[in-house]
Design a protein around this motif. Structure first.
Motif, PDB file in Angstrom:
ATOM      1  N   HIS A 131      52.292  45.786  27.010  1.00  0.00           N
ATOM      2  CA  HIS A 131      52.309  44.774  27.307  1.00  0.00           C
ATOM      3  C   HIS A 131      51.726  44.580  29.294  1.00  0.00           C
ATOM      4  O   HIS A 131      52.161  43.542  29.351  1.00  0.00           O
ATOM      5  N   SER A 132      52.387  45.574  29.847  1.00  0.00           N
ATOM      6  CA  SER A 132      52.148  45.132  30.941  1.00  0.00           C
ATOM      7  C   SER A 132      51.287  46.370  31.900  1.00  0.00           C
ATOM      8  O   SER A 132      51.143  46.514  32.618  1.00  0.00           O
ATOM      9  N   TYR A 133      50.607  47.014  30.777  1.00  0.00           N
ATOM     10  CA  TYR A 133      49.091  47.195  31.123  1.00  0.00           C
ATOM     11  C   TYR A 133      48.232  47.519  32.055  1.00  0.00           C
ATOM     12  O   TYR A 133      48.023  48.018  33.638  1.00  0.00           O
ATOM     13  N   ASP A 134      47.713  45.673  31.673  1.00  0.00           N
ATOM     14  CA  ASP A 134      46.169  45.467  32.971  1.00  0.00           C
ATOM     15  C   ASP A 134      47.003  45.030  34.372  1.00  0.00           C
ATOM     16  O   ASP A 134      46.302  45.111  35.265  1.00  0.00           O
ATOM     17  N   GLU A 135      48.371  44.828  34.028  1.00  0.00           N
ATOM     18  CA  GLU A 135      48.945  44.080  35.175  1.00  0.00           C
ATOM     19  C   GLU A 135      49.366  44.927  36.507  1.00  0.00           C
ATOM     20  O   GLU A 135      49.353  44.950  37.294  1.00  0.00           O
ATOM     21  N   ALA A 136      49.755  46.452  35.560  1.00  0.00           N
ATOM     22  CA  ALA A 136      50.379  47.338  36.502  1.00  0.00           C
ATOM     23  C   ALA A 136      48.536  47.837  36.955  1.00  0.00           C
ATOM     24  O   ALA A 136      48.957  47.917  37.787  1.00  0.00           O
ATOM     25  N   VAL A 137      47.680  48.290  36.497  1.00  0.00           N
ATOM     26  CA  VAL A 137      46.209  48.732  37.155  1.00  0.00           C
ATOM     27  C   VAL A 137      45.445  47.424  38.228  1.00  0.00           C
ATOM     28  O   VAL A 137      45.300  48.129  39.499  1.00  0.00           O
ATOM     29  N   LEU A 138      46.430  46.223  37.856  1.00  0.00           N
ATOM     30  CA  LEU A 138      45.627  45.175  39.409  1.00  0.00           C
ATOM     31  C   LEU A 138      46.735  45.290  39.754  1.00  0.00           C
ATOM     32  O   LEU A 138      45.869  45.570  41.380  1.00  0.00           O
ATOM     33  N   SER A 155      45.154  46.974  43.449  1.00  0.00           N
ATOM     34  CA  SER A 155      45.321  45.977  44.817  1.00  0.00           C
ATOM     35  C   SER A 155      46.324  46.232  46.026  1.00  0.00           C
ATOM     36  O   SER A 155      45.672  46.109  46.879  1.00  0.00           O
ATOM     37  N   VAL A 156      47.693  46.082  45.653  1.00  0.00           N
ATOM     38  CA  VAL A 156      48.336  46.045  46.687  1.00  0.00           C
ATOM     39  C   VAL A 156      48.625  47.877  47.817  1.00  0.00           C
ATOM     40  O   VAL A 156      48.185  47.731  48.255  1.00  0.00           O
ATOM     41  N   LEU A 157      47.671  48.724  47.128  1.00  0.00           N
ATOM     42  CA  LEU A 157      48.009  49.961  47.277  1.00  0.00           C
ATOM     43  C   LEU A 157      45.815  50.430  47.876  1.00  0.00           C
ATOM     44  O   LEU A 157      46.136  51.318  48.135  1.00  0.00           O
ATOM     45  N   SER A 158      45.340  49.344  47.631  1.00  0.00           N
ATOM     46  CA  SER A 158      44.398  49.149  47.554  1.00  0.00           C
ATOM     47  C   SER A 158      43.395  51.120  46.497  1.00  0.00           C
ATOM     48  O   SER A 158      43.020  51.872  47.634  1.00  0.00           O
ATOM     49  N   LEU A 159      43.743  51.374  45.655  1.00  0.00           N
ATOM     50  CA  LEU A 159      43.858  52.484  44.775  1.00  0.00           C
ATOM     51  C   LEU A 159      42.491  52.233  44.189  1.00  0.00           C
ATOM     52  O   LEU A 159      41.956  50.433  43.906  1.00  0.00           O
ATOM     53  N   ALA A 196      48.062  36.620  37.382  1.00  0.00           N
ATOM     54  CA  ALA A 196      46.640  35.633  37.829  1.00  0.00           C
ATOM     55  C   ALA A 196      46.366  35.362  39.021  1.00  0.00           C
ATOM     56  O   ALA A 196      45.371  35.608  39.525  1.00  0.00           O
ATOM     57  N   LYS A 197      47.437  35.073  39.513  1.00  0.00           N
ATOM     58  CA  LYS A 197      47.209  34.425  41.126  1.00  0.00           C
ATOM     59  C   LYS A 197      46.961  36.119  41.625  1.00  0.00           C
ATOM     60  O   LYS A 197      46.089  35.532  42.802  1.00  0.00           O
ATOM     61  N   ARG A 198      47.480  36.952  41.350  1.00  0.00           N
ATOM     62  CA  ARG A 198      47.291  37.977  42.401  1.00  0.00           C
ATOM     63  C   ARG A 198      45.789  38.542  42.049  1.00  0.00           C
ATOM     64  O   ARG A 198      45.535  38.658  43.322  1.00  0.00           O
ATOM     65  N   SER A 199      45.237  38.183  40.793  1.00  0.00           N
ATOM     66  CA  SER A 199      44.531  38.667  40.405  1.00  0.00           C
ATOM     67  C   SER A 199      42.514  37.705  42.087  1.00  0.00           C
ATOM     68  O   SER A 199      41.997  37.980  41.958  1.00  0.00           O
ATOM     69  N   LEU A 200      43.287  36.575  41.627  1.00  0.00           N
ATOM     70  CA  LEU A 200      42.135  35.426  42.420  1.00  0.00           C
ATOM     71  C   LEU A 200      42.392  35.877  44.621  1.00  0.00           C
ATOM     72  O   LEU A 200      41.301  36.141  44.931  1.00  0.00           O
ATOM     73  N   PHE A 238      42.142  40.033  33.633  1.00  0.00           N
ATOM     74  CA  PHE A 238      42.006  38.835  34.698  1.00  0.00           C
ATOM     75  C   PHE A 238      41.168  39.770  36.202  1.00  0.00           C
ATOM     76  O   PHE A 238      41.032  41.211  36.338  1.00  0.00           O
ATOM     77  N   PRO A 239      40.145  39.653  37.180  1.00  0.00           N
ATOM     78  CA  PRO A 239      39.795  40.007  37.712  1.00  0.00           C
ATOM     79  C   PRO A 239      40.381  40.922  38.050  1.00  0.00           C
ATOM     80  O   PRO A 239      41.695  40.427  39.010  1.00  0.00           O
ATOM     81  N   GLY A 240      39.774  42.207  38.562  1.00  0.00           N
ATOM     82  CA  GLY A 240      40.503  43.293  39.220  1.00  0.00           C
ATOM     83  C   GLY A 240      41.228  44.150  37.747  1.00  0.00           C
ATOM     84  O   GLY A 240      41.303  45.363  38.522  1.00  0.00           O
ATOM     85  N   GLU A 241      41.270  43.791  36.644  1.00  0.00           N
ATOM     86  CA  GLU A 241      41.603  44.174  35.753  1.00  0.00           C
ATOM     87  C   GLU A 241      40.766  45.154  34.840  1.00  0.00           C
ATOM     88  O   GLU A 241      40.417  45.684  34.188  1.00  0.00           O
ATOM     89  N   GLY A 242      38.601  44.578  35.175  1.00  0.00           N
ATOM     90  CA  GLY A 242      38.497  44.818  34.259  1.00  0.00           C
ATOM     91  C   GLY A 242      36.928  45.641  34.538  1.00  0.00           C
ATOM     92  O   GLY A 242      37.064  46.432  35.944  1.00  0.00           O
ATOM     93  N   ALA A 243      36.441  46.080  34.099  1.00  0.00           N
ATOM     94  CA  ALA A 243      34.402  46.999  34.870  1.00  0.00           C
ATOM     95  C   ALA A 243      33.602  45.510  35.986  1.00  0.00           C
ATOM     96  O   ALA A 243      32.900  46.310  36.263  1.00  0.00           O
TER      97      ALA A 243
END
Lengths: 606, 606
Positions: free
Chosen positions: A438-445, A449-453, A257-261, A212-217
């Motif tokens: 199973h929640s690694y990519d979700e954690a990166v996002l 996104s939440v902390l602007s890191l 997914a919605k968070r990524s959008l 999902f957007p924000g999880e990749g390069a």
């Protein structure tokens, strides 16, 4: 902009997926054909359900191998298409995704493809349907969106436009700038996917590793910016094939997914665009990343073993909370909270991290706008209430104002000692959080996104129980650093994969010596390590001897060096002390491997 | 030949690894440096342990970035090397792996590299050590074994030879034939690894996806043949970096590794070589693959629901076993054994498969030579005892002679009915076995080496709970086909991921109709599927209607077609009936996806 998502992104049956998409707040969905074919629900039932849930059905996909074929073959294409157009009428879907031909194309000629799309367009129009033609990155002849657009231009049919998919364009390294040359109303659909930077065949990359957007390069904000500049006004839709997301809880993944959008739309809205956005930008509250780690919380039925380690590392006991079974330890700017509330039978774990932010209200609003799940803790009337959210790994994320006066939460602790005036440890260097696979990519996002890191370095570290994948998210200035570690899948331990916090110091050897004098027995580091250290770095033998005596490890790169030591593990938590010199920005990955081996040897006795 | 294995192949501490290697029957090990560095055991303790276990220490590895460097840099190389040579003396290891330079090379000149290796060779010789120089596939300048050999030739030093690693050579597509031009005594070491055919960057491929010989796509027998023809007489050693094997039980993985070498040595020994093998070939007993599935066993506390399905499919009850709580059902050549022994609380699972082999004694001897774990079942004195082995997935593999007369195990069943003279089902088409994610490669090696089966097609099938990876192993003539299915990692169900057996028929529609008349309710297939079937294949609408009525599915490829239906799942087992026409060799992968969705919908009600 309207948001949509392809049903293939999610686990479950089509009915389960629709419920989850609606609950996560999507406006619509793309119906991925196999999801419909495998569903016991009829098209009419799907329409009724979507209507009831407030979801639009935005796209039917995919229709394959439509053009570049022989005339005989094309007869079969028309027959197939008619059946699907009738189905789309039953579903009330007006746009079909037509992929560039992979399997049956024999004619590499834009005119032929355009003529066939035109004839398909006539048929589509007769059914009230339009065709969004997409260049697959692995299309037999058409694998570039610019060529797909050329063919659509040649087809020159009102029912024939293009579909743009960020993966197919960016995975091939194609410049998305030419999107602006496509008239916005000929971009019939926009599919978005991120992906990690991998060097592999593009088909496998696409089928298994999209994110999902924000999880990749990928630079998706710029990509979306080009689409908006072109005048695209349709939905932003996610199409993410990912082996993990196909397995994870459907609602949780839909919310991710919605968070990524939400994040992506905000990123795109901040771009300087030549054309103004048509509907006012729905921007997220803009916040700077946290300026520091405010505190780290260890939770357990009994935290006394951690108390001992903190005391040995030179922390000062600052008191017990006036109303809760919680104790505070500090040293320099480092604060550790030991929490024994509601922790029956729990071994020590790293349960929460507090972050100091410049604008508390705005940071909290941003987290809420990104649908970060709120956590409510019992708070007594007189106590300061900090906005708190739960990260995908279960960690509770507290936000606190850096500008708080002395009346902040720290003053709620009573009966403690004075802080040391000359602390050897000065603050928190980084916090290391274990991530379920199973929640690694979700954690990166989430964290970014939440902390602007920002995502920092990534590394695989070998442990005796398997490879540990480690991804750093951090503030640009390094004041806040989180290392997200994915444990090997087979790893099992009642206390979970060990997590830790690392405290900064200006003199790791002195800190180790002081800790030793207070009784600390550091994690034992093998003598073999020091033989190797000596061989590698040509250090002064006396220094290496000191290090060995104190269990201190060392690393160096072209920019500086890193000197550090670890405590033993207590439950699922251990502590580290680190000294950075020069511009060293790493985390001693080689040493982490030695540490993991030492921890394993301690637990197995082998 | 002597066998060896790099410690990096396995999980655990160095001490745990050595124990496992010895128990699995290896002659020696390569010491992977980080394993030693992370070990609390001193070099002397390691030597003593290896001696006690009867293991030789064959190689110290790796030494990196040694040549192609500036003179200043080379001074540091010599310093590092001396420390490692001293360590090797403590370990009593006489060969060091020197990798071609990845990180620090700045000089792309064979003469320079050769001169530096020569100087390093002097230093090594002074310590009684020799250097095996290896071209890494991603070496900065030296990435081809032929160039590494040229440099070694130029170095012209008795203590400098080459190390050949199958991965580095075959992953790059380099022709291994030129190995025969290297004098055997200059090949100081031989490392073997298989790998799946992947298109990705070679470094990631190497670090994460290597496999043991026989588990991947490389022709390692030919590779080894070239090394033997060159006169190589050192150990065959495994160096396999694999994310899964790093996590799995160390002894089990070591045994798997040893099995792969036993298999490979046998394969290589069967090659027509120009030079005779020095030590007589230790060949495995050679056997043809099984000629048929003899029986499939379903085990449960109560198998009656399976009995009902079998009856509905037209099977005949052939009696109960005279001494065990086991019942036999047959139809044509298909035999199903329902076993209620020692199965308290167990839902129906597919527990065993019997195979008919031409030469029972030799097949059993081969399995034992490959260290297949024997299974002993309670067998009464009068009963036929079949050699039985446990596959990595837990399935019990029985071997039976195809030439048995009527006094075989079938006659031990009493009180049953006469077999039908005109059965609609004629035999077993394939058996589908669920594989835990961590033993998949081990299973491929087991079934292919023990039963002399070949790897067939491989496919990912989408299920609502994730992707199912499916790999077929089969006999060349298709008489025996096993589909090994890896369930998604997050899948949990008390009865496990469903397994099934598929029976062959010449008329699936007739078989479905007959089953329906006996009360079978087949797995319900969505109406949407038949709409799509009609759109895809332009079938006669009356035929599609028949199929829909009977829950029959259909697939077609360029070679023939496939008509089939499924029963409902009982516990962890369901049954399939398949009709193949023409030369169709697939398994209806598209339909399997529909089947998985239908099964999921049945279990969740959504």
């Amino acid at each position: 902009m309207r948001t949509s998502i392809a049903t293939v992104c999610l686990s479950g049956t089509l009915v389960e997926k629709l419920h989850a998409c609606a609950e996560a707040g999507f406006d619509g969905v793309e119906i991925f054909e196999p999801d419909l074919i495998g569903s016991p629900a009829s098209p009419e039932e799907i329409v009724a359900l979507a209507h009831r849930l407030g979801l639009t059905l935005d796209l039917y996909q995919p229709f394959r191998d439509a053009e570049g074929v022989t005339e005989e073959e094309f007869g079969d294409v028309l027959r197939r298409a008619r059946a699907k157009f009738r189905l789309m009428q039953r579903l009330g879907i007006d746009t079909m995704l037509v992929c560039s031909n992979v399997g049956t194309a024999t004619i590499d000629d834009d005119e032929v493809s355009a003529a066939q799309l035109r004839r398909l367009g006539d048929e589509a129009a007769a059914h009230g349907v339009r065709l969004a033609y997409e260049a697959l990155a692995w299309g037999r002849f058409v694998d570039d969106y610019r060529r797909a657009w050329r063919i659509v231009e040649l087809a020159d049919h009102p029912a024939v436009g293009v579909c743009l998919d960020s993966f197919h364009i960016l995975s091939r390294g194609h410049d998305p700038a030419a999107i602006e040359q496509i008239p916005g109303d000929k971009i019939f659909f926009l599919q978005l996917a991120d992906a990690p930077a991998l060097t592999m065949d593009v088909l496998s990359w696409s089928r298994h590793h999209r994110l999902f957007p924000g999880e990749g390069a990928f630079d998706l904000a710029t990509f979306v910016g080009h689409c908006l500049a072109a005048g695209y006004r349709g939905p932003m839709s996610l199409e993410v094939f990912n082996d993990v997301f196909r397995q994870t809880d459907v609602l949780r993944t839909a919310k991710q997914a919605k968070r990524s959008l939400t994040w992506l739309e905000d990123q795109a809205a901040r771009l300087p665009l030549q054309h103004p956005r048509p509907d006012g930008p729905v921007r997220l509250p803009e916040v700077a990343p946290p300026v520091a780690v405010d505190f780290v919380e260890v939770k357990a039925e009994d935290t006394s073993d951690v108390d001992v380690l903190l005391r040995q590392l030179g922390f000062t006991f600052r008191g017990s909370h006036r109303s809760k079974q919680v104790r505070l330890w500090t040293q320099g700017a480092a604060r550790v909270v030991c929490n024994e509330q509601q922790a029956r039978d729990q071994p020590p774990t790293l349960a929460a991290v507090g972050f100091e932010v410049v604008d508390l209200a705005t940071s909290a609003a941003r987290a809420r706008a990104l649908d970060a799940p709120a956590v409510f803790r019992r708070t007594h009337a007189r106590d300061e209430e900090l906005p708190t959210f739960r990260a995908p790994d279960g960690t509770e994320v507290f936000l606190a104002s850096v500008a708080r006066d002395e009346a902040g939460w720290v003053t709620e602790f009573e009966g403690g000692e004075e802080a040391s005036a000359a602390p050897l440890l000065t603050g928190v260097d980084h916090v290391n959080l274990a991530q379920p696979w199973h929640s690694y990519d979700e954690a990166v996002l989430f964290y970014s996104s939440v902390l602007s890191l920002e995502s920092g370095s990534s590394q695989d570290v070998a442990a005796p129980t398997g490879l540990v994948r480690s991804q750093v998210v951090r503030s640009n200035d390094g004041a806040v650093r989180l290392a997200l570690n994915v444990a090997p899948q087979a790893f099992t331990h009642p206390a979970g994969f060990p997590q830790h916090m690392a405290f900064s110091t200006d003199d790791a050897l002195a800190a180790a010596r002081a800790a030793r004098s207070r009784g600390l027995r550091p994690l034992p580091i093998p003598a073999n390590y020091y033989d190797d250290l000596f061989a590698r770095f040509d250090l002064d033998p006396a220094v290496v001897e000191d290090m060995q005596e104190l269990g201190v490890l060392y690393d160096r790169d072209g920019t500086g060096d890193f000197t550090h030591f670890y405590t033993e593990t207590v439950g699922g938590v251990f502590l580290e002390v680190v000294q950075r010199s020069g511009s060293y920005e790493g985390y001693g990955a080689t040493n982490a491997s030695v540490r993991l081996a030492a921890q394993h040897a301690r637990s197995t006795g082998a």
